[in-house]
Scaffold this motif. Structure first.
Motif, PDB file in Angstrom:
ATOM      1  N   LYS A  24       2.057  14.135  21.071  1.00  0.00           N
ATOM      2  CA  LYS A  24       1.043  13.298  21.725  1.00  0.00           C
ATOM      3  C   LYS A  24       1.367  12.037  21.614  1.00  0.00           C
ATOM      4  O   LYS A  24       1.656  11.670  20.407  1.00  0.00           O
ATOM      5  CB  LYS A  24      -0.306  13.769  21.482  1.00  0.00           C
ATOM      6  N   PHE A  25       0.901  10.968  22.647  1.00  0.00           N
ATOM      7  CA  PHE A  25       1.054   9.627  22.192  1.00  0.00           C
ATOM      8  C   PHE A  25      -0.229   8.950  22.777  1.00  0.00           C
ATOM      9  O   PHE A  25      -1.491   9.371  23.298  1.00  0.00           O
ATOM     10  CB  PHE A  25       2.355   9.234  23.030  1.00  0.00           C
ATOM     11  N   TYR A  26      -0.552   7.691  22.106  1.00  0.00           N
ATOM     12  CA  TYR A  26      -1.600   6.661  22.107  1.00  0.00           C
ATOM     13  C   TYR A  26      -1.276   5.358  22.267  1.00  0.00           C
ATOM     14  O   TYR A  26      -0.155   4.990  21.622  1.00  0.00           O
ATOM     15  CB  TYR A  26      -2.501   7.079  21.101  1.00  0.00           C
ATOM     16  N   ILE A  27      -1.628   4.621  23.368  1.00  0.00           N
ATOM     17  CA  ILE A  27      -1.176   3.395  23.445  1.00  0.00           C
ATOM     18  C   ILE A  27      -2.558   2.473  23.562  1.00  0.00           C
ATOM     19  O   ILE A  27      -3.535   2.843  24.399  1.00  0.00           O
ATOM     20  CB  ILE A  27      -0.553   3.177  24.906  1.00  0.00           C
ATOM     21  N   ARG A  28      -2.480   1.147  22.970  1.00  0.00           N
ATOM     22  CA  ARG A  28      -3.657   0.238  23.217  1.00  0.00           C
ATOM     23  C   ARG A  28      -3.079  -1.143  23.211  1.00  0.00           C
ATOM     24  O   ARG A  28      -2.380  -1.469  22.425  1.00  0.00           O
ATOM     25  CB  ARG A  28      -4.614   0.366  22.159  1.00  0.00           C
ATOM     26  N   ARG A  29      -2.988  -1.537  24.570  1.00  0.00           N
ATOM     27  CA  ARG A  29      -2.660  -3.096  24.551  1.00  0.00           C
ATOM     28  C   ARG A  29      -3.391  -4.097  24.027  1.00  0.00           C
ATOM     29  O   ARG A  29      -4.566  -3.813  24.241  1.00  0.00           O
ATOM     30  CB  ARG A  29      -2.298  -3.142  26.361  1.00  0.00           C
ATOM     31  N   PRO A  30      -2.682  -5.185  23.443  1.00  0.00           N
ATOM     32  CA  PRO A  30      -1.313  -5.225  23.190  1.00  0.00           C
ATOM     33  C   PRO A  30      -0.927  -4.714  22.072  1.00  0.00           C
ATOM     34  O   PRO A  30      -1.666  -4.897  21.080  1.00  0.00           O
ATOM     35  CB  PRO A  30      -1.257  -7.014  23.280  1.00  0.00           C
ATOM     36  N   GLY A  31       0.277  -4.345  22.029  1.00  0.00           N
ATOM     37  CA  GLY A  31       1.167  -4.042  20.866  1.00  0.00           C
ATOM     38  C   GLY A  31       0.958  -2.728  19.997  1.00  0.00           C
ATOM     39  O   GLY A  31       1.602  -3.002  18.759  1.00  0.00           O
ATOM     40  N   ARG A  32       0.298  -1.938  20.454  1.00  0.00           N
ATOM     41  CA  ARG A  32      -0.230  -0.657  19.669  1.00  0.00           C
ATOM     42  C   ARG A  32       0.195   0.559  20.267  1.00  0.00           C
ATOM     43  O   ARG A  32      -0.049   0.716  21.367  1.00  0.00           O
ATOM     44  CB  ARG A  32      -1.638  -0.702  19.304  1.00  0.00           C
ATOM     45  N   ILE A  33       0.750   1.532  19.592  1.00  0.00           N
ATOM     46  CA  ILE A  33       1.352   2.635  20.253  1.00  0.00           C
ATOM     47  C   ILE A  33       1.288   3.669  18.778  1.00  0.00           C
ATOM     48  O   ILE A  33       1.601   3.401  17.788  1.00  0.00           O
ATOM     49  CB  ILE A  33       2.760   2.489  20.693  1.00  0.00           C
ATOM     50  N   ARG A  34       1.067   4.877  19.218  1.00  0.00           N
ATOM     51  CA  ARG A  34       1.385   6.066  18.091  1.00  0.00           C
ATOM     52  C   ARG A  34       2.065   7.119  19.025  1.00  0.00           C
ATOM     53  O   ARG A  34       1.449   7.784  20.061  1.00  0.00           O
ATOM     54  CB  ARG A  34       0.017   6.431  17.566  1.00  0.00           C
ATOM     55  N   PHE A  35       2.973   7.865  18.100  1.00  0.00           N
ATOM     56  CA  PHE A  35       3.607   9.066  18.350  1.00  0.00           C
ATOM     57  C   PHE A  35       3.440  10.150  17.359  1.00  0.00           C
ATOM     58  O   PHE A  35       3.883   9.881  16.167  1.00  0.00           O
ATOM     59  CB  PHE A  35       5.077   9.011  18.842  1.00  0.00           C
ATOM     60  N   ASN A  36       2.728  11.199  17.768  1.00  0.00           N
ATOM     61  CA  ASN A  36       2.396  12.284  16.931  1.00  0.00           C
ATOM     62  C   ASN A  36       3.413  13.240  17.363  1.00  0.00           C
ATOM     63  O   ASN A  36       3.299  14.246  18.260  1.00  0.00           O
ATOM     64  CB  ASN A  36       0.927  12.840  16.619  1.00  0.00           C
ATOM     65  N   TYR A  37       4.393  13.881  16.636  1.00  0.00           N
ATOM     66  CA  TYR A  37       5.341  14.701  17.064  1.00  0.00           C
ATOM     67  C   TYR A  37       4.828  16.173  16.702  1.00  0.00           C
ATOM     68  O   TYR A  37       4.024  16.223  15.563  1.00  0.00           O
ATOM     69  CB  TYR A  37       6.725  14.398  16.386  1.00  0.00           C
ATOM     70  N   GLU A  38       5.225  17.003  17.517  1.00  0.00           N
ATOM     71  CA  GLU A  38       4.732  18.556  17.133  1.00  0.00           C
ATOM     72  C   GLU A  38       5.555  18.900  16.033  1.00  0.00           C
ATOM     73  O   GLU A  38       6.627  18.725  15.774  1.00  0.00           O
ATOM     74  CB  GLU A  38       4.921  19.275  18.393  1.00  0.00           C
ATOM     75  N   ALA A  39       4.892  20.040  15.319  1.00  0.00           N
ATOM     76  CA  ALA A  39       5.540  20.592  14.307  1.00  0.00           C
ATOM     77  C   ALA A  39       6.687  21.612  15.114  1.00  0.00           C
ATOM     78  O   ALA A  39       6.524  21.961  16.028  1.00  0.00           O
ATOM     79  CB  ALA A  39       4.554  21.498  13.640  1.00  0.00           C
ATOM     80  N   PRO A  40       7.967  21.738  14.475  1.00  0.00           N
ATOM     81  CA  PRO A  40       7.975  21.435  12.720  1.00  0.00           C
ATOM     82  C   PRO A  40       8.787  20.014  12.621  1.00  0.00           C
ATOM     83  O   PRO A  40       8.766  19.721  11.390  1.00  0.00           O
ATOM     84  CB  PRO A  40       9.017  22.443  12.516  1.00  0.00           C
ATOM     85  N   SER A  41       8.611  19.002  13.588  1.00  0.00           N
ATOM     86  CA  SER A  41       8.938  17.767  13.350  1.00  0.00           C
ATOM     87  C   SER A  41       8.033  16.866  12.403  1.00  0.00           C
ATOM     88  O   SER A  41       6.829  16.951  12.896  1.00  0.00           O
ATOM     89  CB  SER A  41       9.287  16.785  14.714  1.00  0.00           C
ATOM     90  N   PRO A  42       8.590  16.393  11.316  1.00  0.00           N
ATOM     91  CA  PRO A  42       7.298  15.688  10.496  1.00  0.00           C
ATOM     92  C   PRO A  42       7.229  14.217  10.739  1.00  0.00           C
ATOM     93  O   PRO A  42       6.667  13.300  10.097  1.00  0.00           O
ATOM     94  CB  PRO A  42       8.134  15.785   9.019  1.00  0.00           C
ATOM     95  N   MET A  43       7.718  13.630  12.035  1.00  0.00           N
ATOM     96  CA  MET A  43       7.824  12.180  12.304  1.00  0.00           C
ATOM     97  C   MET A  43       6.576  11.785  12.905  1.00  0.00           C
ATOM     98  O   MET A  43       5.936  12.613  13.502  1.00  0.00           O
ATOM     99  CB  MET A  43       9.135  12.143  13.369  1.00  0.00           C
ATOM    100  N   ARG A  44       6.549  10.477  12.717  1.00  0.00           N
ATOM    101  CA  ARG A  44       5.372   9.627  13.249  1.00  0.00           C
ATOM    102  C   ARG A  44       5.972   8.376  13.670  1.00  0.00           C
ATOM    103  O   ARG A  44       6.828   7.778  12.747  1.00  0.00           O
ATOM    104  CB  ARG A  44       4.142   9.307  12.506  1.00  0.00           C
ATOM    105  N   VAL A  45       5.543   7.781  14.604  1.00  0.00           N
ATOM    106  CA  VAL A  45       5.729   6.297  15.029  1.00  0.00           C
ATOM    107  C   VAL A  45       4.734   5.746  15.268  1.00  0.00           C
ATOM    108  O   VAL A  45       3.788   6.176  16.109  1.00  0.00           O
ATOM    109  CB  VAL A  45       6.938   6.254  16.195  1.00  0.00           C
ATOM    110  N   ILE A  46       4.397   4.746  14.643  1.00  0.00           N
ATOM    111  CA  ILE A  46       3.310   3.880  14.639  1.00  0.00           C
ATOM    112  C   ILE A  46       3.416   2.153  14.973  1.00  0.00           C
ATOM    113  O   ILE A  46       4.299   1.700  13.921  1.00  0.00           O
ATOM    114  CB  ILE A  46       2.077   3.896  13.397  1.00  0.00           C
ATOM    115  N   ALA A  47       2.944   1.538  16.029  1.00  0.00           N
ATOM    116  CA  ALA A  47       2.894   0.067  15.918  1.00  0.00           C
ATOM    117  C   ALA A  47       1.508  -0.258  15.936  1.00  0.00           C
ATOM    118  O   ALA A  47       0.540   0.181  16.567  1.00  0.00           O
ATOM    119  CB  ALA A  47       3.685  -0.302  17.216  1.00  0.00           C
ATOM    120  N   ASP A  48       1.129  -1.658  15.172  1.00  0.00           N
ATOM    121  CA  ASP A  48      -0.085  -1.825  14.905  1.00  0.00           C
ATOM    122  C   ASP A  48      -0.230  -3.300  15.383  1.00  0.00           C
ATOM    123  O   ASP A  48      -1.269  -3.930  15.309  1.00  0.00           O
ATOM    124  CB  ASP A  48      -0.565  -1.835  13.612  1.00  0.00           C
ATOM    125  N   GLY A  49       0.585  -3.687  16.502  1.00  0.00           N
ATOM    126  CA  GLY A  49       0.520  -5.133  16.782  1.00  0.00           C
ATOM    127  C   GLY A  49       1.602  -5.869  16.227  1.00  0.00           C
ATOM    128  O   GLY A  49       1.802  -7.067  16.719  1.00  0.00           O
TER     129      GLY A  49
END
Length: 219
Positions: free
Chosen positions: A77-102
């Motif tokens: 799942k992903f979330y975007i809030r403009r400007p500059g913010r994004i988050r990726f929550n990867y499904e298991a078994p992937s432990p990864m996260r990607v986050i931008a806070d502006g």
């Protein structure tokens, strides 16, 4: 704020075929003789309307499928809030996260508690998340209009080197279908989005980077 559900490509496999076809079409832009500059200007003008619509969407959330440079496939799942913010929550078994806070972008392994951090302004992702995508500037590397797809390639050599971001939009609804980041080694990471909702409230905590963990990595 009202949530609006869009209908963007519920079949990631179909989306990937569209993506590959779009890049092939983009590659054919060259060699059109003296009309290339004029055609490019016209295409950029039309594409700017789509980019303006996309820029006006301040929040987005939905599901994604990501294809890595070695063909690996992950989703979540992903979330975007403009400007500059994004988050990726990867499904298991992937432990990864990607986050931008502006300001920064972090890539984290939640299992190993390791993080890599980069200035958002130094990544092509900054173009996707900007307040307004202006296609009149020098960052436009290519625009291709087709009946079922608008492809826009953006980059800035002075900031990102040879890295680019390719965005693909539905020309009828102006919905973003997918994007690809190509790094300096010409390796592609493609993200297809679907089941997208827009216009919802997204709290700051969604895009909160755990800076204490980032600073303590390796200790």
């Amino acid at each position: 704020m009202t949530e609006t559900k869009t209908t963007q490509g519920n079949n990631p496999a179909i989306s990937r075929r569209v993506f590959v076809g779009g890049l092939a079409a983009l590659a054919g832009m060259g060699g059109a003789g003296l009309d290339v500059t004029k055609a490019f200007a016209q295409a950029t003008g039309s594409a700017q309307k789509i980019a303006d619509h996309f820029s006006s969407v301040k929040t987005m959330a939905g599901e994604f499928v990501q294809f890595g440079p070695r063909g690996e496939q992950t989703g979540g799942k992903f979330y975007i809030r403009r400007p500059g913010r994004i988050r990726f929550n990867y499904e298991a078994p992937s432990p990864m996260r990607v986050i931008a806070d502006g300001k920064s972008v972090v890539i984290g392994n939640m299992k190993l508690k390791t993080w890599d951090i980069y200035p958002l302004s130094k990544t092509p992702l900054n173009l996707l998340l900007s307040e307004r995508i202006d296609l009149r500037g020098k960052m436009v590397r290519g625009v291709k209009e087709e009946s079922d797809l608008i492809t826009i390639v953006l980059g800035d050599r002075s900031i990102f080197g040879d890295s680019t971001i390719t965005m693909m939009f539905d020309p009828k609804t102006y919905d973003l279908r997918q994007w690809t980041i190509t790094d300096a080694q010409k390796k592609d990471t493609s993200v297809m989005i679907f089941n997208v909702q827009t216009g919802m409230a997204l709290d700051d905590k969604v895009f909160k980077i755990p800076y204490d963990e980032v600073r303590n990595k390796g200790r």
